[in-house]
Design an enzyme around this catalytic site. Sequence first.
Site, PDB file in Angstrom:
ATOM      1  N   CYS A 274       0.782  -1.240   0.000  1.00  0.00           N
ATOM      2  CA  CYS A 274       0.000   0.000   0.000  1.00  0.00           C
ATOM      3  C   CYS A 274       0.818   1.297   0.000  1.00  0.00           C
ATOM      4  O   CYS A 274       0.448   2.234  -0.723  1.00  0.00           O
ATOM      5  CB  CYS A 274      -1.018  -0.011   1.137  1.00  0.00           C
ATOM      6  SG  CYS A 274      -0.472  -0.766   2.663  1.00  0.00           S
ATOM      7  N   ARG A 303       6.944 -11.619   4.793  1.00  0.00           N
ATOM      8  CA  ARG A 303       6.601 -11.368   6.190  1.00  0.00           C
ATOM      9  C   ARG A 303       7.306 -12.396   7.070  1.00  0.00           C
ATOM     10  O   ARG A 303       7.342 -13.575   6.736  1.00  0.00           O
ATOM     11  CB  ARG A 303       5.083 -11.436   6.398  1.00  0.00           C
ATOM     12  CG  ARG A 303       4.353 -10.343   5.638  1.00  0.00           C
ATOM     13  CD  ARG A 303       2.837 -10.407   5.810  1.00  0.00           C
ATOM     14  NE  ARG A 303       2.182  -9.390   4.990  1.00  0.00           N
ATOM     15  CZ  ARG A 303       0.864  -9.260   4.856  1.00  0.00           C
ATOM     16  NH1 ARG A 303       0.044 -10.089   5.505  1.00  0.00           N
ATOM     17  NH2 ARG A 303       0.358  -8.307   4.091  1.00  0.00           N
ATOM     18  N   GLN A 321       0.249 -11.069  -3.698  1.00  0.00           N
ATOM     19  CA  GLN A 321      -1.188 -10.824  -3.618  1.00  0.00           C
ATOM     20  C   GLN A 321      -1.703 -10.287  -4.953  1.00  0.00           C
ATOM     21  O   GLN A 321      -0.970  -9.621  -5.680  1.00  0.00           O
ATOM     22  CB  GLN A 321      -1.498  -9.794  -2.540  1.00  0.00           C
ATOM     23  CG  GLN A 321      -1.235 -10.273  -1.125  1.00  0.00           C
ATOM     24  CD  GLN A 321      -1.477  -9.164  -0.116  1.00  0.00           C
ATOM     25  OE1 GLN A 321      -0.922  -8.080  -0.218  1.00  0.00           O
ATOM     26  NE2 GLN A 321      -2.319  -9.442   0.869  1.00  0.00           N
ATOM     27  N   ASP A 323      -3.140  -7.743  -5.468  1.00  0.00           N
ATOM     28  CA  ASP A 323      -3.385  -6.535  -4.685  1.00  0.00           C
ATOM     29  C   ASP A 323      -3.829  -5.383  -5.574  1.00  0.00           C
ATOM     30  O   ASP A 323      -3.475  -5.322  -6.755  1.00  0.00           O
ATOM     31  CB  ASP A 323      -2.080  -6.149  -3.984  1.00  0.00           C
ATOM     32  CG  ASP A 323      -2.307  -5.468  -2.653  1.00  0.00           C
ATOM     33  OD1 ASP A 323      -3.471  -5.193  -2.324  1.00  0.00           O
ATOM     34  OD2 ASP A 323      -1.313  -5.222  -1.953  1.00  0.00           O
ATOM     35  N   HIS A 325      -5.125  -0.964  -5.046  1.00  0.00           N
ATOM     36  CA  HIS A 325      -5.512   0.144  -4.187  1.00  0.00           C
ATOM     37  C   HIS A 325      -6.293   1.145  -5.025  1.00  0.00           C
ATOM     38  O   HIS A 325      -5.809   1.603  -6.068  1.00  0.00           O
ATOM     39  CB  HIS A 325      -4.276   0.789  -3.560  1.00  0.00           C
ATOM     40  CG  HIS A 325      -3.525  -0.170  -2.694  1.00  0.00           C
ATOM     41  ND1 HIS A 325      -2.526  -0.988  -3.190  1.00  0.00           N
ATOM     42  CD2 HIS A 325      -3.667  -0.492  -1.380  1.00  0.00           C
ATOM     43  CE1 HIS A 325      -2.068  -1.747  -2.208  1.00  0.00           C
ATOM     44  NE2 HIS A 325      -2.750  -1.473  -1.107  1.00  0.00           N
ATOM     45  N   LYS A 406     -14.337  -2.795   7.022  1.00  0.00           N
ATOM     46  CA  LYS A 406     -13.927  -3.642   5.904  1.00  0.00           C
ATOM     47  C   LYS A 406     -14.993  -4.695   5.623  1.00  0.00           C
ATOM     48  O   LYS A 406     -15.829  -5.010   6.470  1.00  0.00           O
ATOM     49  CB  LYS A 406     -12.592  -4.322   6.200  1.00  0.00           C
ATOM     50  CG  LYS A 406     -12.602  -5.227   7.416  1.00  0.00           C
ATOM     51  CD  LYS A 406     -11.226  -5.849   7.662  1.00  0.00           C
ATOM     52  CE  LYS A 406     -11.225  -6.711   8.937  1.00  0.00           C
ATOM     53  NZ  LYS A 406      -9.916  -7.334   9.198  1.00  0.00           N
ATOM     54  N   HIS A 454      -8.153  -0.642   0.095  1.00  0.00           N
ATOM     55  CA  HIS A 454      -7.224  -1.757  -0.081  1.00  0.00           C
ATOM     56  C   HIS A 454      -8.076  -2.973  -0.429  1.00  0.00           C
ATOM     57  O   HIS A 454      -8.990  -3.310   0.323  1.00  0.00           O
ATOM     58  CB  HIS A 454      -6.465  -2.068   1.207  1.00  0.00           C
ATOM     59  CG  HIS A 454      -5.805  -0.897   1.854  1.00  0.00           C
ATOM     60  ND1 HIS A 454      -4.429  -0.757   1.915  1.00  0.00           N
ATOM     61  CD2 HIS A 454      -6.310   0.187   2.497  1.00  0.00           C
ATOM     62  CE1 HIS A 454      -4.134   0.359   2.558  1.00  0.00           C
ATOM     63  NE2 HIS A 454      -5.248   0.947   2.935  1.00  0.00           N
TER      64      HIS A 454
END
Length: 585
Positions: A274, A303, A321, A323, A325, A406, A454
């Site tokens: 992000c 991670r 991911q 992912d 945004h 969320k 996100h």
Amino acid sequence: MAVDEKLQTIRHSCAHVMAEAVLHLFPGTKLAIGPAIDTGFYYDFDFPEGVKFSESDFPAVEKEMRKILSGNHDFVRAEITKDEARTLFKDEPYKVDLIENLADGETISTYQQDDFKDLCRGPHVANTKEINAQSFKLMKIAGAYWHGDATQPMLTRVYAACFYKPDDLKNYLHLLEEAAKRDHRKLGVQMDLFHLDDEDPGQIFWHPNGWSLYITLQEYMRQKVRNDGYLEVNTPAVMPRTLWERSGHWGHYQKNMFITESEKRVFAIKPMNCPGALEIFKTRTRSYKDLPLRLAEFGHCVRNEPSGTLHGIMRVRGFVQDDAHIICTEEQIESEVAQFCRLLTDVYKDFGFDKNLIVKLSTMPDDHVGDEATWQRAEAALGNACKSAELSYEVQPKEGAFYGPKLEFTLVDALGREWQCGTIQLDYQLPSAERLNAEYIGSDNQKHHPVMLHRAVLGSLERFLGILIENYGGNFPAWLHFEQAAVVPVNADFSDYAQSVCRALTDAGFRANAYTDTSNMKNKIKLITQEHKTPYILVVGQKEQDEGSVSVRFRSDSGMEQKSFALEQFIAYLREKTDAHYNGI
């Protein structure tokens, strides 16, 4: 899904019966805790020195439990003072520890059945006859630190399954057996998809077959988001500490970050994408006319997960991911979330996960940032977006992130197991002046901070592939399979024709292999059907060579069907099945 409180009460009561049985058989055992869980219960024990409790003791414990149940004992509740509790459990150190950690004035209760009394809040069933003696089974043993603290004693945790009726238990055990067959770690080796190395925990070594699945899935998602108005970006894998401090991740997430240094500066390998998206947004002046800006990134994240939590490719340290945004105005939240919901359901449909989708709306937690009125508007926008996308949802009170509410999307696989994959999180904080200070020029010609959404449809590609492996049992639909067709000559005389058929398939854009090695046809078919689980096997011999055709064996639950096609006819058939992401054969 709603918790069956009656069943959970039965399970917790059965845990007390197991504890009593263990004490009968192993006097001197110290008791810790025994809660109900999703499929049954567990109890943590500290066995006397010299006792090597193992799964071989399960039959004796189960027999003793059934003996106790046959006595039809009442569960009798009593309230006692803290001093009385200390006296009653003076020989039970774990119970005393629990008692000392209770707040002054808190109600302390015990439950007794037969000759067994335990410290417990309850509730319990009224009598042991409410527990079916044939509906539970001791399952496995695990180690568990007291309070989950590695500095505390290691206890023996005994897990058990428990249900209303024997048939429920039978169905559950069958599910476990089927799940074991489908275990992605087992199929990963069998199908030569990937391997994991103890020397490099949490990292995946993808083999050609597995990498084919991976890039096919990634390209599928890339096309989906491109068609939905996203722009793909890529941000650095290593970013400076200063950026992570401004984003807030350094303070909240540092223990899970891999840290490195260069030229007296501290950097972190990114655990999420992000901050990079906002850094791209900030590189030039943005107008309200530029919004919403949808930035997608297949960014590799790392991670520092504890090694004990790692699980195959489902829980890893290095992952990617799907992912993205979405940077937008507050007024655009509802429409953007609704559009995302439609994208997500469309994707899940292609994998057959659209029938039992579970959606949860997580609302403002106690430790939130931002004013309550803003939270209420945000929560309403997410709820309205679900309705617009024709999705029902349940509310998870106070389960939102500290920065915003969320939505979480949970799919149900072929074995009825639930997997939370998709999510969209509303964030007012990261673009704020206090964090990364992203701005756009509004219609009033003034500067404003945007909102950031996100979102991910699959979550981690690695985890989603693990789910797919187990959901399909390795029998991937043809559009996804690493080997869409296998060409097998009946003998070496037709190897050249098999190779020409394979070239025609690959030239048409399909993933195909010709099995022209010297092993016999029976072994080839076994490899293709049992290990590769290839959807189409094209057998070729004299007839097929003369006619320019193929004899196609179809993978199906009932066995291998067979049909003759002209080669071009089969190519057209295969294109029809794969272009539409047909979820079958």
